[in-house]
Design a protein around this motif. Structure first.
Motif: not given
Length: 757
Positions: A247-267
C-alpha cells in the motif's frame, strides 16, 4: 558531472579524470572502470539529447496539455504546457476579461488540454547577473522556449490518474480557502499541499533571515512522518505488514504528485520506494545505494533539474546526513544530536546557498534547534488534524481554530521580532569559482575533523580560514567600479570605491504605474528596489551604503528607495533641496526617519571626500525645487578618472552648470540627463564635456522613445560613444591602474581604454 557538462561547460568532463585515476590506483576491476566510463558517456549524451531542441519553430495553433507548474497572478496565466509534439513550452496568456479569469481560477488546469494560438517570444535577459534568469529556469524544466498565447480554447478536461490527482489537490486547496481562517491558509497550503505562493512576503523574508524557509517546503521529514502515520494506521486496522508495505509503495507516488512533486519530495519518496521494493524482492539495498539510484533516476528523467536550487539543497543536505550518520549516532544525547544535525546541514549546503542567494543565516544554527521540532512535532500535526476534522466536524474545527489561531499569530509575531534583530546574515556576495573551491575545501575539512574525532577547536581553522579568505578578498580589489543598473525606464547607479572604502548609490529606480482594474492587479506587485537593486547589492557583497543620493523626486528614480532602506544598512541620505516635501518621497522619508537615518539636503558647492576620491555636487544652484532641472548632480574624480551623474537634468540646468563649473571638461563617463530625452544633452553641453562614454538609462520599448533619436544622432555626429541599458543591460565601468574596462550583462563583450596614453 556528465550531465553538468552537457548543461554547462564540456570542460567539466575532465573532473572524471581524478576519479578514474583513483580507481586505477586502487586496482578496481577493469569491468568496473569500463562500466563507469560507459555510464558517464551515456548520461552526457542523454542530457544533450534531452536539452537540445531541434527546432524552435512551432505551429501558430497547436494543442497543449498543461503541467502542474502554472500560476495565475493579476491578468496573466503563466506556466509550462506540453505540445502534441511532446515539447515543453513556457506559456504566457493574458485574460481578456474578469469573467475569463474567474473561470480559470475555478478549475484545475493540470492535465487539461487546450488549443492555443500564439507565437514564440524571445526569452528576456535578466536585469543583471544576480537576479532571476529566465533561460536557466526554462532549461531546468526542460522547456524549449516561451510562447505568448493570444487565444486559448479548452479541448478536454483533465483525465487519467494525473488529472484526477491534480483535481483532488485543487479541491483540497479550495477546501482550505473555505474553512481555514485567512491567517492560517498560507501555512496549511504550504505544509499539506506544497503550495507556497500565498505566504506573506514579510513573513517569508523573516524565515529567510532566520534560515528556516525549509520548514515550509515538504521535505523528507514530512514524508517520513506521514509515511509512519499511514503505515501504523494500516497495521492497527489489522492489515498484514506485507500488504501495508505494498500500500505504501502504491500510495507514496500518489502523495508526491498530490503535493506538487518538488525535488525534496521525490527524493524522499524515491529512496523509500527503492528500499521497500528491494525488501519485497528479497534484495536488500543499503540506504546510500538507494539514495544514489534515486539520484540517477531523477537526473535521467529530467537532466535540467541539476540547475534547480531545491534539488541541489535537498540532495546536498541528505548527502550530509547520510554520510555523517556514524558521527551522529555516536552522540550521547538528543540535544547534541539535534545540534550536530543542524550544524552539519547548514555547513554542508552553505556553498550552495552562497552561490545562489549570496548570504547565509548565522542565527539558523541556533534557531533551527527550536523551530524544526516545533514545526515537525506540533505545527504540522495540528494542521493535519484540523484539515481532517474540517471535512466531518465543522463546529469542532471552528472551535479549535479559535484556540489555535491566536497562538499561531503570537508565534508569527515572535518570528518577525526575532528576524528584526540586526546582523544575522553573512553576505560575502556571489562566490567566484575559486571562492567556491575554497568554500568546499572548508566544508570537506570540517567533516574530516568531525569524522576522525579530532579536537573541535580545529573547526576554527577549517571554517574560520575559508571565511576569512572569502570575506577578505574584496578588500584587495584596487579598482573603482561604476554600475548602471538595468532598472527599466528609470535610474539607479552604484559606485564602489577601491578596497571597500565606500559605497555610493545614486537613485533607486522605479516603475511608472497606471490605474488598472482591480482584477488585473497582482497580489504582490513588482518592486524594483527589492527585486532588482537589493539582489545586485547582495550579489556584490554590499551590506552597507555609505551615501544614498536621491537626485530628485520623480518616481522612476526614487520608488525603490523604501525597499532598499528596509533591506540594507544606509549611513546617510543626500537629497536635492525641497524634494523631501514631494508626495513621491513621503514613504521613503518616513522609513528613513523611523530608522534614524540622517537626511541631508545638498546643492552646488557641497560635497565629500573618501580617501583619494572626491565627490562634488555641481547642481542645483538654488534651494527652490521645481523638478528635473533641480536634480542633484554629482561630479566624481578619482585619479585620472572623472564622471558626471546628472539625474534628469535638462538643457536649462546644463547651461547653469556650465556657467559655474566651466572647468569640467573631457570627462571619462557621463550619465546622460533625463534618459536621453530631447530636452537634455544639448550640443553645447556635449562639446564642453566631450565624454569618453555616455550611458543612457532607459527601458526597452519605452513609451517615451528614450533615448531620443535626435539626441543619439547628436552624439554620433560628435563622435561620442554611447551605450543604453535597454540594449546591453546593466553596464559596469571599471577603472584600475589608468585603464577603463567596460562590460555589460546582455552582451558579454569587454572593452578597454588606457587613460595613460
Amino acid at each position: 558531472m556528465s550531465t553538468s557538462a552537457a548543461i554547462g561547460s564540456i570542460q567539466l568532463l575532465f573532473l572524471h579524470a581524478p576519479l578514474i585515476l583513483l580507481f586505477v590506483r586502487n586496482r578496481f576491476k577493469i569491468f568496473f572502470l569500463l562500466s563507469y566510463v560507459a555510464v558517464a558517456v551515456f548520461f552526457f549524451l542523454h542530457a544533450q539529447d534531452k536539452l537540445t531542441h531541434d527546432s524552435h519553430e512551432v505551429a501558430q495553433e497547436d494543442v497543449y496539455t498543461w503541467t502542474s507548474i502554472h500560476t495565475i497572478k493579476g491578468s496573466k496565466l503563466r506556466g509550462f504546457a506540453i505540445s502534441e509534439g511532446k515539447q515543453k513550452w513556457y506559456i504566457v496568456y493574458t485574460f481578456v476579461s474578469e469573467e475569463e479569469k474567474i473561470k480559470f481560477l475555478n478549475q484545475s488546469l493540470t492535465d487539461a488540454v487546450f488549443k492555443i494560438t500564439g507565437q514564440i517570444t524571445p526569452v528576456p535577459w535578466p536585469a543583471h547577473e544576480y537576479v532571476f534568469d529566465m533561460q536557466t529556469y526554462l532549461t531546468s524544466h526542460g522547456a524549449a522556449g516561451m510562447l505568448s498565447a493570444s487565444t486559448m480554447v479548452q479541448v478536454s478536461q483533465p483525465d487519467g490518474i494525473i488529472g484526477w490527482i491534480a483535481n483532488q489537490r485543487f479541491l483540497m486547496e479550495k477546501h482550505i480557502d473555505k474553512h481555514f481562517p485567512l491567517s492560517l491558509q498560507a501555512e496549511a497550503k504550504a505544509l499539506l499541499l506544497g503550495l507556497r505562493d500565498d505566504v506573506d512576503p514579510k513573513e517569508n523574508r523573516a524565515y529567510q533571515i532566520l534560515g528556516i524557509t525549509h520548514l515550509f517546503a515538504i521535505s523528507g521529514l514530512h514524508v517520513a512522518f506521514l509515511t509512519y502515520i499511514f503505515y501504523q494506521s494500516l497495521l492497527r486496522l489489522s492489515i498484514r505488514k506485507e500488504v501495508a508495505v505494498w500500500c505504501l509503495i502504491v500510495c507514496l507516488p500518489v502523495y508526491a504528485c498530490l503535493v506538487g512533486g518538488a525535488p525534496s519530495v521525490w527524493r524522499a519518496v524515491g529512496v523509500v520506494e527503492i528500499l521497500l521494493l528491494s525488501k519485497q524482492l528479497h534484495k536488500r539495498l543499503a540506504v546510500d545505494d538507494a539514495f544514489a539510484i534515486s539520484l540517477l533516476i531523477f537526473i535521467y528523467l529530467q537532466p535540467g533539474v541539476l540547475l534547480q536550487v531545491g534539488f541541489q539543497l535537498s540532495y546536498g543536505a541528505a548527502t550530509v546526513l547520510l554520510f555523517s550518520s556514524p558521527f551522529l549516532q555516536a552522540q550521547t544525547s538528543v540535544f547534541k544530536q539535534s545540534f550536530w544535525i543542524t550544524f552539519l546541514c547548514q555547513i554542508g549546503v552553505a556553498p550552495i546557498l552562497l552561490y545562489h542567494f549570496y548570504e547565509i543565516s548565522l542565527s539558523s544554527f541556533v534557531v533551527n534547534l527550536l523551530f524544526v521540532p516545533l514545526f515537525s512535532v506540533i505545527i504540522l500535526p495540528i494542521n493535519l488534524v484540523l484539515f481532517s476534522l474540517s471535512f466531518f466536524f465543522l463546529s469542532l474545527t471552528d472551535f479549535l481554530f479559535i484556540l489555535y489561531e491566536p497562538l499561531r499569530m503570537a508565534l508569527t509575531s515572535f518570528i518577525l521580532k526575532l528576524a528584526s534583530i540586526p546582523n544575522q546574515l553573512w553576505n560575502p556576495g556571489k562566490l567566484s569559482n575559486w571562492q567556491m573551491v575554497v568554500a568546499f575545501i572548508g566544508v570537506v575539512a570540517t567533516f574530516f575533523v568531525l569524522e576522525l574525532q579530532h579536537a573541535k577547536k580545529r573547526l576554527i581553522l577549517t571554517l574560520g580560514l575559508p571565511i576569512a579568505i572569502i570575506q577578505g578578498s574584496s578588500y584587495f580589489d584596487s579598482a573603482i567600479e561604476v554600475s548602471f543598473l538595468n532598472v527599466g525606464q528609470g535610474d539607479a547607479t552604484l559606485i564602489e570605491l577601491p578596497h571597500r572604502q565606500g559605497v555610493i548609490l545614486v537613485d533607486s529606480g522605479g516603475l511608472l504605474r497606471f490605474d488598472q482594474a482591480a482584477w488585473k492587479l497582482s497580489g504582490t506587485p513588482f518592486e524594483i528596489g527589492r527585486e532588482v537593486i537589493v539582489p545586485f547589492l547582495k550579489g556584490r557583497g554590499i551590506q552597507t551604503i555609505d551615501t544614498f543620493i536621491w537626485t530628485h523626486a520623480d518616481s522612476d528614480h526614487i520608488e525603490g528607495a523604501e525597499e532598499i532602506l528596509e533591506e540594507v544598512k544606509v549611513k546617510e541620505i543626500h537629497v536635492t533641496p525641497g524634494a523631501i516635501a514631494e508626495n513621491t518621497l513621503q514613504h521613503a522619508v518616513q522609513t528613513a526617519l523611523a530608522m534614524k537615518i540622517p537626511i541631508k539636503e545638498q546643492m552646488s558647492g557641497s560635497g565629500f571626500r573618501i580617501r583619494n576620491t572626491q565627490f562634488t555636487y555641481v547642481s542645483p544652484q538654488d534651494t527652490t525645487y521645481e523638478g528635473n532641472d533641480d536634480s542633484l548632480v554629482l561630479y566624481l574624480k578619482h585619479d585620472l578618472f572623472t564622471a558626471l551623474f546628472t539625474g534628469d537634468l535638462e538643457q536649462d540646468g546644463e547651461e547653469d552648470l556650465l556657467k559655474v563649473y566651466g572647468g569640467i571638461q573631457n570627462i571619462n563617463l557621463l550619465k546622460a540627463g533625463h534618459h536621453g530625452s530631447k530636452t537634455s544633452s544639448s550640443e553645447a553641453f556635449l562639446q564642453k564635456l566631450q565624454p569618453g562614454l555616455t550611458i543612457f538609462s532607459a527601458g526597452q520599448n519605452n513609451r517615451y522613445g528614450h533615448p531620443n533619436h535626435e539626441v543619439v544622432e547628436r552624439f554620433t555626429e560628435l563622435q561620442l560613444p554611447t551605450m543604453t541599458t535597454a540594449e546591453v543591460g546593466t553596464i559596469h565601468v571599471r577603472y584600475e591602474k589608468e585603464v577603463i574596462t567596460v562590460r555589460t550583462s546582455f552582451k558579454k563583450n569587454i572593452k578597454k581604454r588606457d587613460l595613460s596614453q
